[in-house]
Design a protein around this motif. Structure first.
Motif, mmCIF file in Angstrom:
data_model
loop_
_atom_site.group_PDB
_atom_site.id
_atom_site.type_symbol
_atom_site.label_atom_id
_atom_site.label_comp_id
_atom_site.label_asym_id
_atom_site.label_seq_id
_atom_site.Cartn_x
_atom_site.Cartn_y
_atom_site.Cartn_z
ATOM 1 N N ASP A 1 0.842 -1.211 0.000
ATOM 2 C CA ASP A 1 0.000 0.000 0.000
ATOM 3 C C ASP A 1 0.869 1.250 0.000
ATOM 4 O O ASP A 1 0.669 2.167 -0.795
ATOM 5 C CB ASP A 1 -0.868 0.047 1.263
ATOM 6 N N LEU A 2 1.815 1.285 0.933
ATOM 7 C CA LEU A 2 2.657 2.469 1.041
ATOM 8 C C LEU A 2 3.559 2.622 -0.177
ATOM 9 O O LEU A 2 3.884 3.737 -0.594
ATOM 10 C CB LEU A 2 3.514 2.418 2.310
ATOM 11 N N GLY B 1 2.798 1.859 -3.157
ATOM 12 C CA GLY B 1 2.010 2.465 -4.221
ATOM 13 C C GLY B 1 1.389 1.513 -5.228
ATOM 14 O O GLY B 1 0.497 1.901 -5.968
ATOM 15 N N ARG C 1 -5.452 4.487 2.408
ATOM 16 C CA ARG C 1 -4.080 4.784 2.850
ATOM 17 C C ARG C 1 -3.308 5.212 1.612
ATOM 18 O O ARG C 1 -3.123 4.425 0.692
ATOM 19 C CB ARG C 1 -3.408 3.530 3.406
ATOM 20 N N HIS C 2 -2.816 6.414 1.589
ATOM 21 C CA HIS C 2 -2.140 6.917 0.396
ATOM 22 C C HIS C 2 -0.689 6.460 0.353
ATOM 23 O O HIS C 2 -0.045 6.266 1.384
ATOM 24 C CB HIS C 2 -2.238 8.437 0.343
ATOM 25 N N ALA C 3 -0.202 6.330 -0.864
ATOM 26 C CA ALA C 3 1.129 5.747 -1.056
ATOM 27 C C ALA C 3 2.261 6.745 -0.864
ATOM 28 O O ALA C 3 2.058 7.954 -0.864
ATOM 29 C CB ALA C 3 1.222 5.142 -2.447
ATOM 30 N N THR D 1 3.021 10.239 6.327
ATOM 31 C CA THR D 1 2.121 9.481 5.456
ATOM 32 C C THR D 1 0.761 10.167 5.543
ATOM 33 O O THR D 1 0.538 11.016 6.409
ATOM 34 C CB THR D 1 1.953 8.019 5.927
#
Lengths: 342, 342, 342
Positions: free
Chosen positions: B187-188, B190, C20-22, C105
């Motif tokens: 997720d992190l 991308g 959850r953004h990358a 994050t």
């Protein structure tokens, strides 16, 4: 009443007045990287911690011109806002290196005043000191500017013209604590020449040219928190051009001078300087140097070389015309002392 | 005698000669930030200390291409000053991550020489090594360039053409100490794709485009202390254009490749590369990749993916024409190995 | 199947969904330096470690807008890729300073959905939270955007329009731990005015203008890893113009507001904001502020001032026309809370 800064006019200055300039500034790794992105700087002592350590320093200090621009930038809102010309520099001395993480402030003392005969402007001389976070002086120089009067009818102050040294005496130059060129690696530094290899009167053409962009000079000038409108606002001048900060030219020329003067590592004295003609984006800056003098310092192996650094716009030759005025292609004529292996 | 650098000409090189390049360089947080400002770089391992720590590293290293450009830039005054073309790369390996605060130097050994039949130029092969402040090798690659002869009448050296691997063997790739993708957060990072999700032969269009400005490529190229005139001086070429450093295109294309290859985290091998056509400011760079191969490494869970990375100027399709030459819209054809969760 | 990011379309969002953004991002000294190069930022607390320490903080935090842009930038691939308009902000609060070396994050929760009557687009409301490496919330705000539907025939979701506060209540503003203006040095900060010197309704023209270059806004926007095509690709819009990221205008205007609001040190609340008209390179940005409100905070000596910050393209006067629409020269209308000596 407006809360924005109207700046000082000529009649606001008094002999002996000390102005503490606003906005202290911490300078660090980021400013160093930007300096290398904005100027073709390659002097090894400012590029490499390891090289600086081999020269007896704890790490690589920030470029001497980062110190100069930062200290200078703070004076702009108080000294240059209503200035019409930056007339000269004298008695500049770098007194202590600036290390990443140091916080700089600056203050100026008015040491000279002379109203011009037109009654509309006057000349102000200030001695500006840059201080770090523990109050140590890192830089000191005299600068004089022509400043507008708010009210042409205001009476002229008593004329005081300070006596300024034409050249900083070599014995007054401060050698950074610990500096030694005993283990100097000429290969890594980029050139084999020590001070003994240069002749007084020798002229070095630094060969390379840099075409300047608006984004670059504005980023540089902002980085020093120099906010003079003329550098940033294309609607300010009638011709729609943004005048490039004179210090940008100093840094460009000094960086270009690496090619031929790679071992003139540290700037320690500023004897004088003139911004001969304005620079605008799209023009291509070149530089040449002349060796004016050489001197030993108190530190064995560390020599002081006095250099004239001339920046030009394009390939034109010569410095001044028959009338004694700078030729149109000359941007900068700077006279400084640098340290190099003797 | 001039003290400025005339550069090496073809007849100055000898097989076995080792050239220590000048100006060591400390790279740190500032270079990292500038890299993110100049390129649309988003690979998580170089963006976040926390992510890098979750991958077993002590912190986020500097981008592999910062190491490449810094090491490469130092070779320019000795290898490229009188070069007329950058002909190829081979056998590139990243051997140790570069950490903020490291100081890089580089040196090159001449491993091949071949005079061209015109008698005016010759090809020089060098193996360049980048070293950190404790003498550890961080990068090694072979590059060959076409260099001018000073004197066309000088006798040709014995021809030596080195045998170079077409591809770095997967077992020769160096996996950074401690690297593990066991706790990898897709997720992190991308994207959800691991190496198993890519097919050999698969082509990925990276979608985005970046229009390039003069200030950007000059700042980038200066940051690597690459001083080749053609990148900075608009008066150097007859057409008044500044040729953009080929490495700028590599970094742009690699950054764009995040979109579709977000998990191809670390570059560890450079198999080859061609700068197919020049890039100038105002043009818009796009990129696509082709999966050329996949391999396991000695570290469980860490796969090596071999990618062709092609940068283009605009939307044109295809790579080479019927004549086997690159099509005019192709800027770069790069062949490299990257590490990703297998 | 393509591996590149297609972005979310309107029908992909669900009430309560958390994205959850990358790409986590470590921000440090380099980002600080670039901020000062890209914007004429001078607020002393973000310029000097020594000044920040005199205000009770351990060192100078990164600019509040660095936190905002970094957190915002991460949301772009998930929220803005198929967005057609950025409609508003509300309930923004800075909850903890961001220190050099922190890793940020962000994640967004969908809190509102409303399909537009044309059936082609809908409005999505998200509450975005920025987190540091230990999971502490550093920033929280609501933003709503108009997003394309992938399939106009897809059924409309149930309409949920969140109730949002028009203004963050002063008692909800978070004062950074340790902050104190008891030893505040107004000379160093640049202006003598405390909150008591400002009247509600007072308007301050910030005087200075900045002409914007393509390289600058692209470097800034890339630094925040905001990859929206429209900012970078000159071939994306039919008119060949690159739209400047609205946050660039916010930072420019906030930096310009130093001149007249030098002591409005820290941004702690975002009540609302509109990007009234687009900005393109070559235009000159100016700014003015209006004092909307003043409040005490729980920390003696620390006041909260509510400001409208308006950025304009050029010298035009006025904010909205008789039709209630923003006048064409208005770029930004921002409503925020800042902390200053009371």
């Amino acid at each position: 009443m407006t809360k924005t800064n109207p700046g000082y006019f000529f009649e606001d200055y008094r002999i002996g007045q000390v102005i503490r300039h606003a906005v202290p500034r911490t300078v660090a790794e980021g400013e160093r990287a930007l300096y290398h992105a904005l100027y073709p700087a390659r002097h090894a002592l400012y590029s490499s911690d390891a090289f600086a350590q081999d020269c007896g320093l704890e790490s690589s200090p920030l470029d001497d011109l980062i110190a100069f621009h930062t200290v200078f930038g703070k004076t702009v809102p108080d000294i240059s806002l209503n200035a019409r010309a930056n007339l000269g520099y004298a008695e500049g001395r770098w007194l202590s290196p600036v290390w990443p993480g140091d916080t700089l402030t600056s203050e100026s003392e008015v040491i000279g005043l002379k109203e011009n005969s037109n009654g509309k402007t006057g000349v102000v001389w200030v001695r500006t000191r840059g201080l770090n976070q523990v109050g140590e002086e890192v830089l000191s120089y005299v600068r004089w500017v022509m400043v507008l009067k708010r009210d042409p009818a205001a009476p002229a102050p008593e004329t005081v013209v300070p006596e300024l040294a034409k050249v900083v005496a070599p014995e007054d130059l401060v050698i950074p604590e610990g500096l030694s060129f005993d283990g100097y690696d000429f290969d890594l530094a980029g050139e084999p020449y020590r001070m003994a290899d240069y002749e007084i009167g020798e002229v070095i053409d630094h060969v390379d040219g840099v075409t300047v962009e608006e984004a670059e000079h504005m980023m540089a000038t902002r980085l020093w928190q120099n906010t003079a409108k003329v550098h940033f606002d294309a609607t300010f001048r009638e011709d729609g051009k943004r005048l490039i900060y004179g210090g940008h030219v100093i840094s460009l020329a000094r960086a270009l001078s690496f090619n031929g003067l790679a071992n003139a590592q540290m700037i320690v004295g500023l004897n004088g300087g003139a911004h001969a003609n304005p620079l605008f984006a799209g023009q291509t800056v070149r530089a040449w140097s002349e060796v004016l003098d050489k001197a030993e310092t108190g530190t064995p192996g560390v020599g002081a070389i006095r250099l004239r650094l001339v920046a030009t716009n394009g390939p034109g030759a010569g410095l001044k015309g028959e009338d004694g005025k700078y030729l149109p292609h000359v941007l900068l004529d700077l006279d400084y002392w640098a340290l190099m292996p003797s």
